[in-house]
Motif scaffolding. Structure first.
Motif, short mmCIF file in Angstrom:
data_model
loop_
_atom_site.label_atom_id
_atom_site.label_comp_id
_atom_site.label_asym_id
_atom_site.label_seq_id
_atom_site.Cartn_x
_atom_site.Cartn_y
_atom_site.Cartn_z
N LEU A 146 0.72 -1.53 -0.27
CA LEU A 146 0.14 0.30 0.15
C LEU A 146 1.02 1.46 -0.19
N PRO A 147 0.70 1.96 -0.36
CA PRO A 147 1.64 2.87 -1.01
C PRO A 147 1.13 4.44 0.59
N ARG A 148 2.04 5.12 0.88
CA ARG A 148 2.08 6.14 2.05
C ARG A 148 2.14 7.72 1.95
N LEU A 149 1.08 8.28 2.97
CA LEU A 149 1.09 9.13 2.23
C LEU A 149 1.89 10.04 1.94
N ASP A 150 1.98 11.47 0.84
CA ASP A 150 3.43 12.58 0.41
C ASP A 150 3.32 13.05 1.47
N LEU A 151 3.80 13.66 2.82
CA LEU A 151 3.67 14.24 3.71
C LEU A 151 3.52 15.98 3.33
N ARG A 152 4.83 15.61 3.30
CA ARG A 152 5.96 16.70 2.43
C ARG A 152 4.90 17.63 1.23
N ARG A 153 4.29 16.95 0.79
CA ARG A 153 3.32 17.77 -0.43
C ARG A 153 1.83 17.34 -0.14
N ALA A 154 1.76 17.00 1.55
CA ALA A 154 -0.17 16.93 0.98
C ALA A 154 -0.02 17.56 2.82
N ARG A 155 0.13 17.83 3.79
CA ARG A 155 0.40 18.35 4.64
C ARG A 155 -0.19 19.61 4.14
N TRP A 156 -1.62 19.87 5.57
CA TRP A 156 -1.86 21.14 5.60
C TRP A 156 -1.70 22.02 6.52
N ASP A 157 -0.86 23.43 6.88
CA ASP A 157 -0.90 24.25 7.89
C ASP A 157 -2.04 24.28 8.52
N GLY A 158 -2.66 24.78 8.08
CA GLY A 158 -4.08 25.96 7.85
C GLY A 158 -4.48 27.02 8.17
N GLY A 159 -3.70 27.24 7.29
CA GLY A 159 -3.94 28.15 6.07
C GLY A 159 -4.68 28.73 5.62
N ALA A 160 -5.43 29.95 6.09
CA ALA A 160 -6.46 30.11 4.66
C ALA A 160 -6.21 30.48 3.24
N ALA A 161 -5.03 30.89 2.85
CA ALA A 161 -4.95 30.17 1.62
C ALA A 161 -4.28 29.25 1.16
N ASP A 162 -4.22 28.19 1.95
CA ASP A 162 -3.71 26.20 1.12
C ASP A 162 -5.56 25.77 1.31
N ALA A 163 -6.82 26.67 1.79
CA ALA A 163 -7.54 25.59 1.48
C ALA A 163 -8.02 26.75 -0.03
N ASP A 164 -7.55 27.40 0.03
CA ASP A 164 -7.88 28.14 -2.22
C ASP A 164 -7.74 27.27 -2.80
N THR A 165 -6.22 27.65 -2.87
CA THR A 165 -5.15 27.04 -3.23
C THR A 165 -4.18 26.24 -3.52
N GLY A 166 -3.81 25.12 -2.47
CA GLY A 166 -3.55 23.85 -1.98
C GLY A 166 -2.33 24.40 -2.10
N ASP A 167 -1.68 25.80 -2.34
CA ASP A 167 0.16 25.68 -2.88
C ASP A 167 1.09 26.09 -1.16
N GLY A 168 -0.03 25.68 -0.10
CA GLY A 168 1.39 25.69 1.12
C GLY A 168 1.28 24.32 2.09
N ALA A 169 2.41 23.29 1.22
CA ALA A 169 2.39 22.00 1.92
C ALA A 169 3.40 22.12 2.89
#
Length: 138
Positions: free
Chosen positions: A113-136
């Motif tokens: 089974l694959p693992r999550l790529d936390l470096r790319r998938a992790r969300w820090d709770g920033g508002a911009a992240d929710a809209d753009t997905g740019d803040g991993a």
């Protein structure tokens, strides 16, 4: 999401169901954070506890085990990126549907089974992240 909506689990993590209005205050706060995590992104159990400024990874995990069936539980993960034991395939379906970054499993990995790529998938709770997905996290 209101309490009344949480009593109808989409994919229950546990068999236990609570009546509306029975959620402990800490559980309510944990579930509210989980609902903020955008599709395709994840937070670790420890990230959720840190966001709240109380409890720890085990307490967050306990809340999700007891009450998490009606929220996107698959978006809260282990810090090592390993999929939740016993729920791997359901979670993997969600990750693929949402485009959550994954790392291919090593050939010797149990179940391949694959693992999550936390470096790319992790969300820090920033508002911009929710809209753009740019803040991993990096």
């Amino acid at each position: 999401m209101r309490h009344e909506e949480r009593d109808k689990p989409d994919t229950p993590v546990s068999g236990r169901r609570e009546e509306p209005g029975e959620l402990p205050p800490y559980a309510e706060r944990v579930l509210e954070v989980v609902e903020l995590v955008p599709p395709g992104r994840v937070m670790t159990y420890g990230d959720v506890a840190e966001w709240l400024g109380e409890g720890g990874p085990r307490q967050v995990g306990r809340v999700l085990a007891l009450y998490g069936g009606a929220v996107p539980w698959w978006r809260v993960v282990r810090a090592d990126g390993v999929l939740l034991a016993g729920h791997e395939l359901r979670a993997l379906d969600h990750y693929r549907e949402e485009g959550t970054p994954l790392r291919e499993a090593a050939r010797d990995a149990d179940g391949h089974l694959p693992r999550l790529d936390l470096r790319r998938a992790r969300w820090d709770g920033g508002a911009a992240d929710a809209d753009t997905g740019d803040g991993a996290h990096t």
